[in-house]
Design a protein around this motif. Structure first.
Motif, PDB file in Angstrom:
ATOM      1  N   GLU A  70       8.266  -5.872 -21.994  1.00 22.68           N
ATOM      2  CA  GLU A  70       6.933  -5.595 -22.523  1.00 22.68           C
ATOM      3  C   GLU A  70       6.983  -5.444 -24.035  1.00 22.68           C
ATOM      4  N   GLY A  71       5.830  -5.618 -24.654  1.00 27.18           N
ATOM      5  CA  GLY A  71       5.758  -5.557 -26.110  1.00 27.18           C
ATOM      6  C   GLY A  71       6.007  -6.888 -26.784  1.00 27.18           C
ATOM      7  N   ILE A  72       6.335  -7.901 -25.998  1.00 29.89           N
ATOM      8  CA  ILE A  72       6.518  -9.262 -26.516  1.00 29.89           C
ATOM      9  C   ILE A  72       5.410 -10.136 -25.946  1.00 29.89           C
ATOM     10  N   ASN A  73       4.818 -10.957 -26.790  1.00 30.14           N
ATOM     11  CA  ASN A  73       3.754 -11.845 -26.352  1.00 30.14           C
ATOM     12  C   ASN A  73       4.292 -12.845 -25.325  1.00 30.14           C
ATOM     13  N   GLU A  74       3.488 -13.157 -24.331  1.00 33.14           N
ATOM     14  CA  GLU A  74       3.951 -14.012 -23.233  1.00 33.14           C
ATOM     15  C   GLU A  74       4.393 -15.398 -23.689  1.00 33.14           C
ATOM     16  N   ASP A  75       3.781 -15.912 -24.756  1.00 30.78           N
ATOM     17  CA  ASP A  75       4.126 -17.255 -25.218  1.00 30.78           C
ATOM     18  C   ASP A  75       5.034 -17.232 -26.450  1.00 30.78           C
ATOM     19  N   GLU A  76       5.609 -16.077 -26.742  1.00 29.52           N
ATOM     20  CA  GLU A  76       6.477 -15.937 -27.915  1.00 29.52           C
ATOM     21  C   GLU A  76       7.939 -16.004 -27.488  1.00 29.52           C
ATOM     22  N   SER A  77       8.714 -16.802 -28.185  1.00 32.03           N
ATOM     23  CA  SER A  77      10.137 -16.877 -27.880  1.00 32.03           C
ATOM     24  C   SER A  77      10.842 -15.698 -28.540  1.00 32.03           C
ATOM     25  N   ALA A  78      11.738 -15.083 -27.806  1.00 36.32           N
ATOM     26  CA  ALA A  78      12.463 -13.922 -28.335  1.00 36.32           C
ATOM     27  C   ALA A  78      13.905 -14.008 -27.885  1.00 36.32           C
ATOM     28  N   GLY A  79      14.761 -13.409 -28.665  1.00 40.70           N
ATOM     29  CA  GLY A  79      16.175 -13.423 -28.329  1.00 40.70           C
ATOM     30  C   GLY A  79      16.790 -12.066 -28.562  1.00 40.70           C
ATOM     31  N   LEU A  80      18.074 -12.052 -28.810  1.00 32.36           N
ATOM     32  CA  LEU A  80      18.806 -10.805 -28.960  1.00 32.36           C
ATOM     33  C   LEU A  80      18.315  -9.993 -30.158  1.00 32.36           C
ATOM     34  N   GLY A  81      17.766 -10.688 -31.149  1.00 36.31           N
ATOM     35  CA  GLY A  81      17.281  -9.997 -32.340  1.00 36.31           C
ATOM     36  C   GLY A  81      16.244  -8.932 -32.043  1.00 36.31           C
ATOM     37  N   PHE A  82      15.464  -9.124 -30.970  1.00 35.67           N
ATOM     38  CA  PHE A  82      14.442  -8.151 -30.597  1.00 35.67           C
ATOM     39  C   PHE A  82      15.056  -6.794 -30.291  1.00 35.67           C
ATOM     40  N   PHE A  83      16.295  -6.790 -29.792  1.00 34.01           N
ATOM     41  CA  PHE A  83      16.948  -5.549 -29.381  1.00 34.01           C
ATOM     42  C   PHE A  83      17.814  -4.931 -30.475  1.00 34.01           C
ATOM     43  N   GLU A  84      17.925  -5.604 -31.627  1.00 32.24           N
ATOM     44  CA  GLU A  84      18.783  -5.093 -32.687  1.00 32.24           C
ATOM     45  C   GLU A  84      18.257  -3.798 -33.288  1.00 32.24           C
ATOM     46  N   ARG A  85      16.977  -3.529 -33.110  1.00 34.33           N
ATOM     47  CA  ARG A  85      16.409  -2.290 -33.651  1.00 34.33           C
ATOM     48  C   ARG A  85      17.031  -1.046 -33.020  1.00 34.33           C
ATOM     49  N   TYR A  86      17.637  -1.205 -31.842  1.00 34.11           N
ATOM     50  CA  TYR A  86      18.293  -0.071 -31.187  1.00 34.11           C
ATOM     51  C   TYR A  86      19.715   0.142 -31.694  1.00 34.11           C
ATOM     52  N   GLY A  87      20.195  -0.769 -32.528  1.00 36.50           N
ATOM     53  CA  GLY A  87      21.553  -0.673 -33.051  1.00 36.50           C
ATOM     54  C   GLY A  87      22.520  -1.481 -32.198  1.00 36.50           C
ATOM     55  N   LYS A  88      23.380  -2.233 -32.835  1.00 33.63           N
ATOM     56  CA  LYS A  88      24.283  -3.130 -32.108  1.00 33.63           C
ATOM     57  C   LYS A  88      25.364  -2.392 -31.319  1.00 33.63           C
ATOM     58  N   ASP A  89      25.530  -1.113 -31.595  1.00 37.05           N
ATOM     59  CA  ASP A  89      26.503  -0.327 -30.829  1.00 37.05           C
ATOM     60  C   ASP A  89      25.862   0.400 -29.650  1.00 37.05           C
ATOM     61  N   SER A  90      24.538   0.282 -29.504  1.00 35.72           N
ATOM     62  CA  SER A  90      23.848   1.010 -28.440  1.00 35.72           C
ATOM     63  C   SER A  90      24.029   0.316 -27.094  1.00 35.72           C
ATOM     64  N   SER A  91      23.982   1.092 -26.027  1.00 39.36           N
ATOM     65  CA  SER A  91      24.085   0.538 -24.675  1.00 39.36           C
ATOM     66  C   SER A  91      22.873  -0.326 -24.345  1.00 39.36           C
ATOM     67  N   HIS A  92      21.725  -0.015 -24.948  1.00 34.81           N
ATOM     68  CA  HIS A  92      20.513  -0.820 -24.751  1.00 34.81           C
ATOM     69  C   HIS A  92      20.745  -2.245 -25.260  1.00 34.81           C
ATOM     70  N   TYR A  93      21.260  -2.339 -26.478  1.00 30.23           N
ATOM     71  CA  TYR A  93      21.562  -3.640 -27.071  1.00 30.23           C
ATOM     72  C   TYR A  93      22.638  -4.371 -26.264  1.00 30.23           C
ATOM     73  N   LYS A  94      23.676  -3.646 -25.855  1.00 34.03           N
ATOM     74  CA  LYS A  94      24.777  -4.268 -25.118  1.00 34.03           C
ATOM     75  C   LYS A  94      24.307  -4.819 -23.770  1.00 34.03           C
ATOM     76  N   LEU A  95      23.353  -4.134 -23.127  1.00 35.44           N
ATOM     77  CA  LEU A  95      22.789  -4.634 -21.879  1.00 35.44           C
ATOM     78  C   LEU A  95      22.118  -5.985 -22.106  1.00 35.44           C
ATOM     79  N   ALA A  96      21.257  -6.052 -23.126  1.00 32.32           N
ATOM     80  CA  ALA A  96      20.567  -7.311 -23.425  1.00 32.32           C
ATOM     81  C   ALA A  96      21.566  -8.405 -23.798  1.00 32.32           C
TER      82      ALA A  96
END
Length: 224
Positions: A70-96
């Motif tokens: 959620e929070g991403i537009n249905e027709d918008e392409s997104a990748g790992l960069g969307f999760f970088e706001r949580y920090g690359k060492d976070s478990s949230h980022y590592k899951l993605a």
């Protein structure tokens, strides 16, 4: 439906031909951490446990093909960069990162218009309880203004917007390819009607309830 915290391994053959969706109810823990002094280690444990449960299902039924966010537009392409706001060492980022590296695609479930409308309505509804806002309305519209009626109207519009957003999520999940597996990361208690031909597994480790309880307790302290 299987709810996790407790895992009971289902019979693989009984789920073999259906599409599968692993639903992760969550809250904006990272955003609330500073506001409510939430221990970051608890957030890390939550996402680590989610990763573990998803890994279990992937090893049982096959790799994840789609991650609905959620929070991403249905027709918008997104990748790992969307999760970088949580920090690359976070478990949230590592899951993605793990899911994407194994071939999963990120898929938005919202429309920008509906996200904006929902935020506006919730903001307006919250402000309607401020005495200063009521006073301003009365100064402009008169003392006989039906302020409770205004709140009820806002609630009605919020419900209509949520229903529209729910229908969109259901439609997108319904378009998931046959024999595919997906992950849905979505705000806890956000209403979704799941297609009947999709097996839904709720991933809600005990750490979620602990974090939610911490936020409730901290918010009560702030309001005192």
């Amino acid at each position: 439906m299987v709810e996790l915290g407790k895992i009971e391994k289902p019979e693989v053959k009984s789920y073999k031909s259906k599409r599968k969706l692993y639903v992760v109810p969550t809250l904006p823990f990272e955003e609330l951490a500073l506001q409510f002094n939430i221990d970051n280690a608890k957030i890390e444990r939550f996402w680590g446990e989610v990763n573990e449960k998803i890994g279990y299902f992937a090893s049982t039924y096959g790799d994840i093909g789609i991650v609905y966010v959620e929070g991403i537009n249905e027709d918008e392409s997104a990748g790992l960069g969307f999760f970088e706001r949580y920090g690359k060492d976070s478990s949230h980022y590592k899951l993605a990162k793990t899911l994407i590296e194994k071939g999963a695609n990120i898929k938005g479930i919202d429309k920008e218009e509906l996200i904006g409308r929902s935020r506006l309505l919730f903001d307006e509804y919250s402000k309607s309880f401020l005495p200063e806002i009521k006073k301003l309305h009365e100064e402009f519209f008169g003392k006989n203004i039906d302020f409770e009626g205004w709140r009820n109207y806002l609630v009605k519009k919020i419900q209509e917007t949520q229903d529209e957003m729910s229908r969109l999520v259901s439609k997108l999940i319904g378009e998931m390819p046959e024999d595919a597996s997906g992950v849905l990361i979505i705000t806890d208690e956000r209403p979704v009607e799941y297609p009947p031909d999709v097996d839904v597994f709720m991933i809600r480790p005990p750490s979620f309830d602990e974090l939610a309880r911490n936020i409730r307790d901290s918010s009560r302290e702030v309001l005192k």
